[in-house]
Design a protein around this motif. Structure first.
Motif, PDB file in Angstrom:
ATOM      1  N   ASP A   1      -3.037 -56.625  37.213  1.00  7.78           N
ATOM      2  CA  ASP A   1      -3.370 -55.202  37.134  1.00  7.78           C
ATOM      3  C   ASP A   1      -2.228 -54.318  37.630  1.00  7.78           C
ATOM      4  O   ASP A   1      -2.113 -53.155  37.227  1.00  7.78           O
ATOM      5  CB  ASP A   1      -4.634 -54.903  37.957  1.00  7.78           C
ATOM      6  CG  ASP A   1      -5.886 -55.436  37.281  1.00  7.78           C
ATOM      7  OD1 ASP A   1      -5.818 -55.742  36.075  1.00  7.78           O
ATOM      8  OD2 ASP A   1      -6.919 -55.567  37.962  1.00  7.78           O
ATOM      9  N   GLU A   2      -1.377 -54.862  38.506  1.00  6.45           N
ATOM     10  CA  GLU A   2      -0.284 -54.069  39.057  1.00  6.45           C
ATOM     11  C   GLU A   2       0.916 -53.982  38.118  1.00  6.45           C
ATOM     12  O   GLU A   2       1.815 -53.175  38.329  1.00  6.45           O
ATOM     13  CB  GLU A   2       0.165 -54.663  40.390  1.00  6.45           C
ATOM     14  CG  GLU A   2      -0.880 -54.512  41.497  1.00  6.45           C
ATOM     15  CD  GLU A   2      -0.378 -55.061  42.820  1.00  6.45           C
ATOM     16  OE1 GLU A   2       0.819 -55.392  42.903  1.00  6.45           O
ATOM     17  OE2 GLU A   2      -1.181 -55.159  43.766  1.00  6.45           O
TER      18      GLU A   2
ATOM     19  N   ASN B   1      -5.606 -59.233  40.229  1.00  8.34           N
ATOM     20  CA  ASN B   1      -5.011 -58.098  40.944  1.00  8.34           C
ATOM     21  C   ASN B   1      -3.515 -57.993  40.683  1.00  8.34           C
ATOM     22  O   ASN B   1      -2.970 -56.893  40.514  1.00  8.34           O
ATOM     23  CB  ASN B   1      -5.269 -58.233  42.450  1.00  8.34           C
ATOM     24  CG  ASN B   1      -6.721 -57.994  42.813  1.00  8.34           C
ATOM     25  OD1 ASN B   1      -7.461 -57.345  42.065  1.00  8.34           O
ATOM     26  ND2 ASN B   1      -7.143 -58.506  43.965  1.00  8.34           N
ATOM     27  N   GLU B   2      -2.856 -59.148  40.648  1.00  2.89           N
ATOM     28  CA  GLU B   2      -1.423 -59.151  40.356  1.00  2.89           C
ATOM     29  C   GLU B   2      -1.164 -58.636  38.938  1.00  2.89           C
ATOM     30  O   GLU B   2      -0.231 -57.856  38.704  1.00  2.89           O
ATOM     31  CB  GLU B   2      -0.859 -60.569  40.505  1.00  2.89           C
ATOM     32  CG  GLU B   2      -0.878 -61.122  41.919  1.00  2.89           C
ATOM     33  CD  GLU B   2       0.313 -60.658  42.731  1.00  2.89           C
ATOM     34  OE1 GLU B   2       1.030 -59.739  42.294  1.00  2.89           O
ATOM     35  OE2 GLU B   2       0.523 -61.217  43.826  1.00  2.89           O
TER      36      GLU B   2
END
Length: 608
Positions: free
Chosen positions: A249-250, A246-247
Motif C-alpha cells: 500500500d505504501e 501494508n508494504e
C-alpha cells in the motif's frame, strides 16, 4: 587409542588384588588381542566395551556414597559439542544408555541431574547411527515412564527442534506421540512450548516453514493440541499477510505493478482488483533507475516485499498441501476431516474475517471448502449466518457479504444449485428490506443507515458479473433476477450511486448486454448530482427522492470498505498455481465485454 578413567573402586569383573587409590588411565592399542580365561580370543573393542560398562556401573554405585565425581565426568563428556573430538563415541554412548536403562531407579537423585540433562540435550542425537539411536530412544522412554518428572525437560528440546525439516524430526514425533498417549496431562506444557519456540515472522523462511510443518504434523496425532496449534499458525500467517499488504500500500501503483511482475516471474498475472483486470502491469524493476530519494526507499521496501512474499508463498503452499492430504473423502466420512474443517471455520470467524485487507490467507478456506460439496455448503452457511445475524457488528456483516460475493464469483467447484440458492437468499432479503424500509430513505438522518443493504446488493451484482450465464434459464431468468434488478435500481435507495462505482459500471454493461436492466441513465444522473455536490450546488433531495446528506468522509469510508474483494487474484507464484483448478479468472468470463471501448474498460477493470 582408547582411554578410560578407572575409579578406586574394584570392578565386579576385575581381577583380585590391591587397588591403587589413585585413578589411573588405561590405554589399549586397536590391534591388541587379549586371551581370556575360557581360551577364546577377544578383541580390544569387546574388552573395552566390557571395561567401559564396569566403569559406568562403578559410577552408579558411587552415588550410594554421595560421590558423583564419575557421574559428573560422564555428564561433561556427553555434553561436549558435536564437533569435539573428545565427545563420547556412539559405541560407548550405547553402553552408557543401556546400563542407565537397567539402573534407572538409581538415577532418581539430585546427583544425577547433570548426567540426565546432558543425555536429554545430547547435540544432534537424531543423527546417531541407527543402533545407538534406538538405544537412545529406549532410554528416554524408560526414563520418563519410570520418572515422569523428566518428561517436561525432554519435551522442551523436542519442540525447540521443530525448526528442523520434517525428515529430521521423525523420531521427535515418535517420542511425542508415545508420551502424549502415556502422559495425556502433559499437553498443557507442550502447548506452551509450541508458542514459546514459534519463530518470529522476521525469522528465516526455512525456520518458519519447518516449524509450521512440524506443528501441523503434531496435530495429526494429538487432537487436544489441534486448535491451539492451528491458531498459532493462522496468527503468524496473518501477521505476515498484513505486513505485506501494508508494504504494498505504501508503494506507488506503477512501482507495485513492477514488484508484482517480479514476484510472479513469467506468470500471466491477470491482476484484478473487481477488481476485474489490471492493465499496465508489465513494468520491470530496474535497480539502475532507482537511485535516490523516494526511489531508493522503494528499492528497500521492494526487497522486504519479496522476502515477505516468498515466506507467505511457501507457508500457504505448505498448509494447502497438508490440508489436501488430511481432508480426503475417507477422513470426511470418519469425522477427522470434519474436525479439521470445523477448526479452520472457527479460526476464520475469530481471526481471518475480522482482519481487514488480508490478501492471501483467506484462500485457505477457499481451497479447503472446495474439496467437497458439503464443505462448500458449510462455508456458505457460516458466511450467511454472520452476514445476517442481528448480533454481529455491522462491519463484520458487511465483510461477510463481501466474502459471499467474492466466493460465489470465483469458486470453480460450486454447483449451479449452490449459486442459485445463495442468489435466491440475497434477492429475498433485499426485496424484503426494500418493502420494509424504503419509506425511511426520505428521512433526514442519512443513508449510511443502509450500508447493510448496499453491501448485499453489491455482492449480488458482483456475482452476476461472473455468473450471469448460470442465471439464464432458456428465455427466462433464475430467481427472476431481471425483475429483481429492475426493481432495485429504481428504488429510492439508488444502490448504483452508493455501491462501488467500478463494480456498478461493469454490472451495468453486462446487464445491458444480457437484456436484464438498463442502468447508464441512472449512473449519468448520479454522476451529475455528485458533480453538483463537489461544486456546492446540490439540493438536499435528488430527483428520486433520496436524501443525499451523507458526508463526503463517511461516504468515502464506506466506499473504501466496499472496495475489498477477498478473493482477488493471488500474486504468490506457487500458491497461485495450486489454486488454478479451483479459481475463476475474470478473463474466463469477460471476453465478450472487452471488444469495444477498450480504453474505458481498462479504466474500469483496474478495480473490477
Amino acid at each position: 587409542m582408547m582411554a578410560i578413567e578407572q575409579s578406586s573402586k574394584r570392578s565386579a569383573d576385575g581381577p583380585t588384588g590391591a587397588v591403587e587409590a589413585k585413578k589411573r588411565r588405561v590405554e589399549f592399542a586397536d590391534e591388541v588381542m587379549i586371551h581370556s580365561e575360557n581360551g577364546e580370543n577377544q578383541t580390544n573393542k569387546e574388552f573395552s566395551a566390557k571395561l567401559y560398562r564396569n566403569f559406568v556401573l562403578s559410577a552408579i554405585d558411587d552415588l550410594e556414597r554421595n560421590d558423583a565425581s564419575q557421574i559428573n565426568s560422564l555428564a561433561a563428556q556427553i555434553a561436549l559439542p558435536h564437533s569435539s573430538p573428545d565427545r563420547i563415541s556412539p559405541e560407548n554412548l550405547s553402553i552408557l544408555l543401556r546400563t542407565l536403562s537397567y539402573n534407572v531407579s538409581k538415577l532418581d537423585t539430585q546427583l544425577c541431574t547433570s548426567l540426565i540433562q546432558s543425555v536429554i540435550n545430547f547435540e544432534k542425537w537424531w543423527e546417531l547411527p541407527a543402533a545407538t539411536l534406538s538405544t537412545y530412544i529406549f532410554f528416554i522412554k524408560i526414563l520418563c515412564s519410570s520418572l515422569p518428572k523428566w518428561w517436561q525437560d525432554v519435551s522442551r528440546p523436542l519442540i525447540a527442534s521443530f525448526n528442523l525439516s520434517v525428515e529430521k524430526t521423525v523420531q521427535h514425533h515418535e517420542m511425542l506421540k508415545y508420551f502424549l498417549r502415556t502422559i495425556p496431562t502433559s499437553t498443557g506444557f507442550i502447548d506452551s512450548y509450541i508458542a514459546r519456540f514459534f519463530p518470529n515472522k522476521n525469522d528465516s523462511k526455512k525456520n518458519l516453514v519447518n516449524y509450521m510443518a512440524n506443528v501441523l504434523l503434531l496435530t495429526d496425532y494429538c487432537n487436544e493440541l489441534r486448535f491451539q496449534s492451528w491458531s498459532l499458525v493462522i496468527e503468524k500467517v496473518i501477521s505476515i499477510d498484513v505486513e505485506l499488504q501494508n508494504e504494498l500500500d505504501e508503494l506507488d501503483d506503477d512501482f507495485e505493478n513492477g514488484i508484482d511482475d517480479e514476484i510472479e516471474g513469467d506468470e500471466d498475472t491477470d491482476r484484478e482488483n473487481l477488481n476485474l483486470d489490471s492493465a499496465d502491469s508489465d513494468n520491470e524493476l530496474d535497480d539502475e533507475d532507482l537511485m535516490d530519494g523516494q526511489e531508493e526507499y522503494n528499492v528497500v521496501v521492494s526487497q522486504n516485499i519479496k522476502q515477505l512474499s516468498s515466506k507467505l508463498d511457501a507457508i500457504l503452499s505448505l498448509i494447502t498441501k497438508r490440508l489436501s492430504q488430511s481432508l480426503t473423502v475417507e477422513s470426511i466420512e470418519n469425522g477427522d476431516g470434519v474436525s479439521i474443517f470445523n477448526t479452520l471455520i472457527s479460526l476464520f470467524k475469530s481471526h481471518i474475517l475480522p482482519t481487514y485487507y488480508t490478501r492471501s490467507i483467506q484462500y485457505i478456506l477457499f481451497h479447503v471448502s472446495q474439496q467437497q460439496l458439503e464443505l462448500m455448503d458449510a462455508f456458505l452457511v457460516t458466511l450467511i449466518d454472520i452476514a445476517f445475524s442481528p448480533n454481529e457488528m455491522i462491519e463484520k456483516r458487511i465483510k461477510s457479504l463481501q466474502y459471499i460475493g467474492s466466493f460465489i464469483a470465483r469458486a470453480k467447484m460450486l454447483s449451479n444449485t449452490q449459486i442459485i440458492f445463495v442468489a435466491s437468499y440475497l434477492t429475498s432479503w433485499l426485496n424484503r428490506y426494500v418493502l420494509e424500509r424504503e419509506d425511511e430513505v426520505s428521512q433526514t438522518n442519512g443513508v449510511e443507515r443502509f450500508k447493510h443493504f448496499y453491501a448485499a446488493f453489491q455482492a449480488l451484482c458482483y456475482v452476476f458479473c461472473f455468473r450471469h450465464a448460470t442465471f439464464r434459464d432458456g428465455d427466462s431468468w433464475e430467481c427472476e433476477i431481471d425483475k429483481f434488478f429492475q426493481r432495485m435500481v429504481l428504488s429510492k435507495f439508488n444502490p448504483l450511486k452508493y455501491c462501488n462505482e467500478n463494480v456498478m459500471m461493469m454490472f451495468a454493461r453486462i446487464a445491458q448486454h444480457e437484456g436484464v436492466v438498463y442502468c447508464f441513465g441512472i449512473i449519468e444522473n448520479n454522476n451529475n448530482e455528485r458533480l453538483k455536490g463537489i461544486m456546492g450546488k446540490s439540493d438536499s433531495q435528488n430527483s428520486s427522492g433520496t436524501v443525499s446528506n451523507w458526508s463526503l468522509a463517511t461516504r468515502q469510508q464506506f466506499i473504501d470498505l466496499q472496495s475489498y474483494f477477498p478473493y482477488d487474484p493471488l500474486f504468490l507464484k506457487n500458491f497461485k498455481k495450486m489454486m488454478k483448478d479451483y479459481y475463476i479468472e475474470w478473463s474466463d468470463v469477460s471476453c465478450e465485454y472487452e471488444s469495444d471501448e477498450s480504453d474505458e474498460l481498462d479504466e474500469i477493470n483496474r478495480d473490477i
